[in-house]
Design a protein around this motif. Structure first.
Motif, short mmCIF file in Angstrom:
data_model
loop_
_atom_site.label_atom_id
_atom_site.label_comp_id
_atom_site.label_asym_id
_atom_site.label_seq_id
_atom_site.Cartn_x
_atom_site.Cartn_y
_atom_site.Cartn_z
N GLN A 50 0.85 -1.20 0.00
CA GLN A 50 0.00 0.00 0.00
C GLN A 50 0.89 1.25 0.00
OE1 GLN A 50 -2.25 0.29 3.66
NE2 GLN A 50 -0.52 -0.34 4.92
N ASP A 51 0.30 2.40 -0.37
CA ASP A 51 1.00 3.69 -0.33
C ASP A 51 2.39 3.60 -0.95
OD1 ASP A 51 -1.20 4.77 0.96
OD2 ASP A 51 -0.39 4.34 2.96
N LEU A 52 2.45 3.08 -2.16
CA LEU A 52 3.72 2.78 -2.82
C LEU A 52 4.64 3.99 -2.90
CD1 LEU A 52 5.11 0.42 -4.46
CD2 LEU A 52 4.28 1.57 -6.49
N GLU A 53 4.13 5.10 -3.42
CA GLU A 53 4.98 6.27 -3.62
C GLU A 53 5.47 6.84 -2.31
OE1 GLU A 53 5.03 10.50 -6.09
OE2 GLU A 53 3.46 9.02 -6.45
N HIS A 54 4.60 6.89 -1.31
CA HIS A 54 4.97 7.44 0.00
C HIS A 54 6.14 6.66 0.60
CE1 HIS A 54 4.70 8.93 4.11
NE2 HIS A 54 4.61 7.67 4.52
#
Length: 407
Positions: free
Chosen positions: A328-332
């Motif tokens: 989840q929340d790959l870019e973060h």
């Protein structure tokens, strides 16, 4: 500069006429082109036409040995820097995917060790048939690269996906990927790559590990070696053969991997940390097998050393690349890792996404850079992902060299 050698394999569809233009344009672009035809391809265009365009002998009969000192289909397989199948019919895809060798092209491709690119061309419904899709997936798993057909008006009267990509575009792709001046840019560079899982032992029988198979790291090592780098591959326990011209160092635990990495770190120019290293290990490793007891068991774990973080703290001239497998929340999380580990590149994927998880032959990744730029890639074979990543690394190598020259 020595000419790159291309073996163009032409199978029997109406798009054979485009293969004539492709032969001409590849020759004009400076490639040494030899053409091989199936019997069906010769129903559309004669060998003489391709001979005139390539200024080389044309091959179509497995048993017609033009040089008695050589076996033609083996010699041609060894000769080529790139084998290009264009057009590739549904029949040709089926043969190649299932190891059928009943003509010169299929026999030669079974003997090939050079990269194979395939440019399909067929009716839109044929291209969409489950059997054809399955064969394409199989060929992807072999490491073959596909040049997708374009959409448009087809010879059968349908409008849809199935047209052979235009010769100009195919030539552009070949020039971008194959010229020796590009391939040799890693020559003299020392690249260290980590791959696979680690095992953290509980006792002589049991250990904790993860689902990593090492396929991504091994694909990077293979491509880096092909592009001229001196490659050291530090691998956890996997069921893969070491790529050619790669120094393999086998390890088991996270600590063994850390020690091996720092043994080679100072001499490395590029470090690519694609291994899935355990974050925790059992606090106590039992010398004898733990016996089953009634009730539940509580086990204490301790942190392993964060290898990427330590590399980031100690790096000097090295380009440092890390991987981030997320759900989840790959870019973060990728950007956070990029900064906290002092990495130059983070390659991130969502392992829950179909086609991007552990163990498969494909991956879907995003490549994050320290300058805030990001490159999102579609689903690709792991060899293609390796190629895209190494292109970005080469850009950093060039940029760093230019910066040093300006000082």
């Amino acid at each position: 500069m020595e000419k790159n050698r291309i073996l163009l394999c032409v199978t029997g569809g109406i798009a054979v006429y485009k293969a004539v233009a492709l032969t001409s344009k590849l020759s004009q672009a400076g490639f040494d082109v030899k053409v091989m035809l199936t019997n069906n391809a010769m129903e559309f265009v004669t060998p003489l036409t391709f001979q005139a365009m390539s200024r080389n002998d044309v091959y179509f009969d497995t048993f017609d040995e033009k040089d008695s000192s050589k076996i033609a289909h083996i010699d041609l397989a060894d000769w080529a820097d790139l084998i290009l199948v264009a057009p590739a019919t549904a029949n040709a895809l089926g043969k190649l995917a299932n190891g059928i060798a009943d003509d010169m092209i299929s026999t030669t491709l079974l003997a090939a060790t050079s990269p194979v690119w395939i440019a399909p061309a067929m009716n839109v419904h044929m291209y969409d048939h489950p059997a054809v899709k399955k064969n394409i997936d199989t060929l992807h798993s072999f490491g073959h690269r596909f040049i997708e057909p374009s959409e448009g008006f087809l010879a059968c009267g349908y409008v849809g996906k199935g047209r052979l990509e235009e010769p100009e575009q195919i030539v552009a792709l070949v020039k971008e990927n194959l010229h020796r001046s590009t391939s040799d840019i890693l020559k003299g560079k020392k690249v260290m790559i980590t791959a696979g899982p680690t095992r953290e032992h509980v006792d002589p029988i049991r250990f904790f590990t993860n689902h990593s198979t090492g396929k991504m790291g091994y694909a990077i090592a293979k491509k880096a070696a092909e592009w001229g780098a001196e490659v050291t591959l530090i691998s956890g326990p996997v069921s893969l053969e070491a790529p050619k011209n790669v120094k393999l160092v086998q390890v088991d635990t996270a600590e063994e991997m850390r020690q091996a990495v720092f043994e080679h770190f100072k001499a490395s120019d590029v470090v690519i940390k694609s291994a899935a290293v355990a974050d925790y290990r059992p606090a106590i490793k039992h010398l004898e097998k733990l016996k089953k007891q009634d009730g539940s068991m509580v086990m204490e774990f301790e942190r392993t050393t964060d290898i990427l973080k330590q590399l980031g703290e100690e790096k000097e001239h090295q380009i440092l690349v890390g991987f981030a497998a997320e759900t989840q929340d790959l870019e973060h999380y990728a950007m956070k890792k990029l900064q906290s580990k002092n990495a130059d590149i983070i390659v991130a994927n969502n392992v829950k996404q179909t086609g991007a998880g552990f163990g498969g032959d494909t991956n879907i990744v995003s490549i994050f850079h320290r300058d805030g730029s990001k490159k999102e890639l579609p689903i690709l074979s792991k060899e293609e992902v390796a190629e895209e990543l190494l292109k970005d690394i080469i850009d950093l190598v060039i940029h760093k060299a230019q910066g040093q020259n300006e000082l």
